[in-house]
Scaffold this motif. Sequence first.
Motif, PDB file in Angstrom:
ATOM      1  N   ASP A  46       0.834  -1.198   0.000  1.00 54.10           N
ATOM      2  CA  ASP A  46       0.000   0.000   0.000  1.00 54.10           C
ATOM      3  C   ASP A  46       0.871   1.252   0.000  1.00 54.10           C
ATOM      4  OD1 ASP A  46      -2.289  -1.517   0.011  1.00 54.10           O
ATOM      5  OD2 ASP A  46      -2.614  -1.354   2.190  1.00 54.10           O
ATOM      6  N   ALA A  47       2.017   1.191   0.676  1.00 54.86           N
ATOM      7  CA  ALA A  47       2.931   2.335   0.705  1.00 54.86           C
ATOM      8  C   ALA A  47       3.467   2.624  -0.692  1.00 54.86           C
ATOM      9  CB  ALA A  47       4.080   2.067   1.673  1.00 54.86           C
ATOM     10  N   GLU A  48       3.806   1.585  -1.434  1.00 55.29           N
ATOM     11  CA  GLU A  48       4.290   1.792  -2.801  1.00 55.29           C
ATOM     12  C   GLU A  48       3.194   2.401  -3.676  1.00 55.29           C
ATOM     13  OE1 GLU A  48       5.793  -1.967  -4.105  1.00 55.29           O
ATOM     14  OE2 GLU A  48       7.497  -1.893  -2.719  1.00 55.29           O
ATOM     15  N   ASP A  49       1.975   1.906  -3.533  1.00 57.70           N
ATOM     16  CA  ASP A  49       0.852   2.468  -4.297  1.00 57.70           C
ATOM     17  C   ASP A  49       0.613   3.924  -3.916  1.00 57.70           C
ATOM     18  OD1 ASP A  49       0.519   0.034  -5.513  1.00 57.70           O
ATOM     19  OD2 ASP A  49      -1.180  -0.576  -4.260  1.00 57.70           O
ATOM     20  N   LEU A  50       0.700   4.209  -2.629  1.00 60.04           N
ATOM     21  CA  LEU A  50       0.509   5.567  -2.144  1.00 60.04           C
ATOM     22  C   LEU A  50       1.566   6.502  -2.733  1.00 60.04           C
ATOM     23  CD1 LEU A  50      -0.958   7.508  -0.195  1.00 60.04           C
ATOM     24  CD2 LEU A  50       0.640   6.756   1.578  1.00 60.04           C
ATOM     25  N   LEU A  51       2.817   6.074  -2.731  1.00 60.58           N
ATOM     26  CA  LEU A  51       3.886   6.897  -3.299  1.00 60.58           C
ATOM     27  C   LEU A  51       3.674   7.115  -4.791  1.00 60.58           C
ATOM     28  CD1 LEU A  51       6.513   8.444  -3.046  1.00 60.58           C
ATOM     29  CD2 LEU A  51       7.736   6.280  -3.341  1.00 60.58           C
ATOM     30  N   GLN A  52       3.272   6.076  -5.504  1.00 58.86           N
ATOM     31  CA  GLN A  52       3.040   6.226  -6.938  1.00 58.86           C
ATOM     32  C   GLN A  52       1.933   7.245  -7.212  1.00 58.86           C
ATOM     33  OE1 GLN A  52       4.749   5.014  -9.566  1.00 58.86           O
ATOM     34  NE2 GLN A  52       6.175   4.302  -8.019  1.00 58.86           N
ATOM     35  N   THR A  53       0.892   7.223  -6.407  1.00 58.04           N
ATOM     36  CA  THR A  53      -0.202   8.175  -6.581  1.00 58.04           C
ATOM     37  C   THR A  53       0.274   9.594  -6.298  1.00 58.04           C
ATOM     38  OG1 THR A  53      -1.779   6.472  -5.928  1.00 58.04           O
ATOM     39  CG2 THR A  53      -2.552   8.747  -5.843  1.00 58.04           C
ATOM     40  N   ASP A  72      10.204  18.027  -1.851  1.00 54.20           N
ATOM     41  CA  ASP A  72       9.936  16.994  -0.846  1.00 54.20           C
ATOM     42  C   ASP A  72       8.698  17.348  -0.025  1.00 54.20           C
ATOM     43  OD1 ASP A  72      12.023  15.483  -1.707  1.00 54.20           O
ATOM     44  OD2 ASP A  72      13.301  15.822   0.040  1.00 54.20           O
ATOM     45  N   GLY A  73       8.581  18.594   0.356  1.00 54.56           N
ATOM     46  CA  GLY A  73       7.415  19.035   1.109  1.00 54.56           C
ATOM     47  C   GLY A  73       6.136  18.870   0.302  1.00 54.56           C
ATOM     48  N   TYR A  74       6.217  19.189  -0.992  1.00 55.14           N
ATOM     49  CA  TYR A  74       5.053  19.045  -1.868  1.00 55.14           C
ATOM     50  C   TYR A  74       4.630  17.576  -1.950  1.00 55.14           C
ATOM     51  CZ  TYR A  74       1.993  19.641  -5.882  1.00 55.14           C
ATOM     52  OH  TYR A  74       0.908  19.663  -6.709  1.00 55.14           O
ATOM     53  N   VAL A  75       5.600  16.696  -2.157  1.00 53.86           N
ATOM     54  CA  VAL A  75       5.280  15.265  -2.280  1.00 53.86           C
ATOM     55  C   VAL A  75       4.776  14.718  -0.951  1.00 53.86           C
ATOM     56  CG1 VAL A  75       6.210  12.979  -2.802  1.00 53.86           C
ATOM     57  CG2 VAL A  75       6.897  14.934  -4.176  1.00 53.86           C
ATOM     58  N   ARG A  76       5.381  15.135   0.149  1.00 57.58           N
ATOM     59  CA  ARG A  76       4.914  14.659   1.457  1.00 57.58           C
ATOM     60  C   ARG A  76       3.471  15.098   1.704  1.00 57.58           C
ATOM     61  NH1 ARG A  76      10.438  15.907   3.306  1.00 57.58           N
ATOM     62  NH2 ARG A  76      11.443  13.896   3.607  1.00 57.58           N
ATOM     63  N   ARG A  77       3.150  16.329   1.335  1.00 57.38           N
ATOM     64  CA  ARG A  77       1.780  16.806   1.503  1.00 57.38           C
ATOM     65  C   ARG A  77       0.844  15.985   0.622  1.00 57.38           C
ATOM     66  NH1 ARG A  77      -1.425  17.919   4.939  1.00 57.38           N
ATOM     67  NH2 ARG A  77       0.358  18.840   5.943  1.00 57.38           N
ATOM     68  N   ALA A  78       1.271  15.670  -0.596  1.00 58.27           N
ATOM     69  CA  ALA A  78       0.458  14.827  -1.483  1.00 58.27           C
ATOM     70  C   ALA A  78       0.279  13.435  -0.883  1.00 58.27           C
ATOM     71  CB  ALA A  78       1.101  14.738  -2.866  1.00 58.27           C
ATOM     72  N   LEU A  79       1.322  12.899  -0.254  1.00 59.18           N
ATOM     73  CA  LEU A  79       1.227  11.589   0.404  1.00 59.18           C
ATOM     74  C   LEU A  79       0.176  11.619   1.514  1.00 59.18           C
ATOM     75  CD1 LEU A  79       4.979  10.578   0.731  1.00 59.18           C
ATOM     76  CD2 LEU A  79       3.240   9.293  -0.501  1.00 59.18           C
ATOM     77  N   VAL A  80       0.267  12.617   2.371  1.00 55.35           N
ATOM     78  CA  VAL A  80      -0.661  12.711   3.498  1.00 55.35           C
ATOM     79  C   VAL A  80      -2.090  12.920   3.002  1.00 55.35           C
ATOM     80  CG1 VAL A  80      -1.303  14.117   5.507  1.00 55.35           C
ATOM     81  CG2 VAL A  80       1.081  13.487   5.134  1.00 55.35           C
ATOM     82  N   ASN A  81      -2.273  13.820   2.050  1.00 50.80           N
ATOM     83  CA  ASN A  81      -3.623  14.080   1.537  1.00 50.80           C
ATOM     84  C   ASN A  81      -4.211  12.848   0.853  1.00 50.80           C
ATOM     85  OD1 ASN A  81      -3.408  16.668   2.490  1.00 50.80           O
ATOM     86  ND2 ASN A  81      -3.022  17.600   0.493  1.00 50.80           N
ATOM     87  N   THR A  82      -3.388  12.144   0.076  1.00 43.24           N
ATOM     88  CA  THR A  82      -3.867  10.947  -0.608  1.00 43.24           C
ATOM     89  C   THR A  82      -4.234   9.868   0.400  1.00 43.24           C
ATOM     90  OG1 THR A  82      -2.487  11.467  -2.506  1.00 43.24           O
ATOM     91  CG2 THR A  82      -3.274   9.201  -2.327  1.00 43.24           C
ATOM     92  N   ARG A  83      -3.396   9.692   1.400  1.00 44.45           N
ATOM     93  CA  ARG A  83      -3.673   8.680   2.423  1.00 44.45           C
ATOM     94  C   ARG A  83      -4.950   9.025   3.190  1.00 44.45           C
ATOM     95  NH1 ARG A  83      -4.672   4.066   3.596  1.00 44.45           N
ATOM     96  NH2 ARG A  83      -4.282   3.388   5.700  1.00 44.45           N
TER      97      ARG A  83
END
Length: 182
Positions: A46-53, A72-83
């Motif tokens: 699920d973590a790999e899928d989350l990162l890909q998204t 990095d901050g942008y991608v981390r925010r995208a990770l949190v929002n997607t999750r």
Amino acid sequence: MTTLVCTSASNGRTRPAPYPSFASYVRARQPVLLRTARSLTANPNDAEDLLQTALAKTYVAWERIEDHRALDGYVRRALVNTRTSQWRKRKVDEFMCDELPEPEPVIGGNDPAEQQALHDAMWQAIMKLPARQRAMVVLRYYEDLSEAQTAEVLGVSVGTVKSAVSRALGKLREDPELGLVR
């Protein structure tokens, strides 16, 4: 080797982007970002899928991101929002019910050893039958022929097939070895 970085914008020179392309950014930062994604989910897949998204969302916005030092901050925010979105969607889809949707497990139903033991016991019991009854049972149930087809193959009447198969099944029901595997 150290790289000089200009922190002042007053000198008129523009600093080159640390990542000239999205692909170079992903190659350089994927392990770090994957660790962040793994901290958000319990399952590594699920973590790999989350990162890909999250990376797909970043790719779409790549040209709009002015400060590539903040990627990095942008991608981390995208990770949190997607999750968070996944978590909210999953919450709506799950509900409690009185009965479990899964069927009850059948004891010995899919165990290959149990199936082989039953198969062996059945053939040993069939081999104890008289030759004529054995032939009728095999044609009728293993070859899946109708009573008429079985009668035609053996050159007997349909009534003979019916009575002989009935007697054979009675003997098989009474076989003590088949009683052990039931």
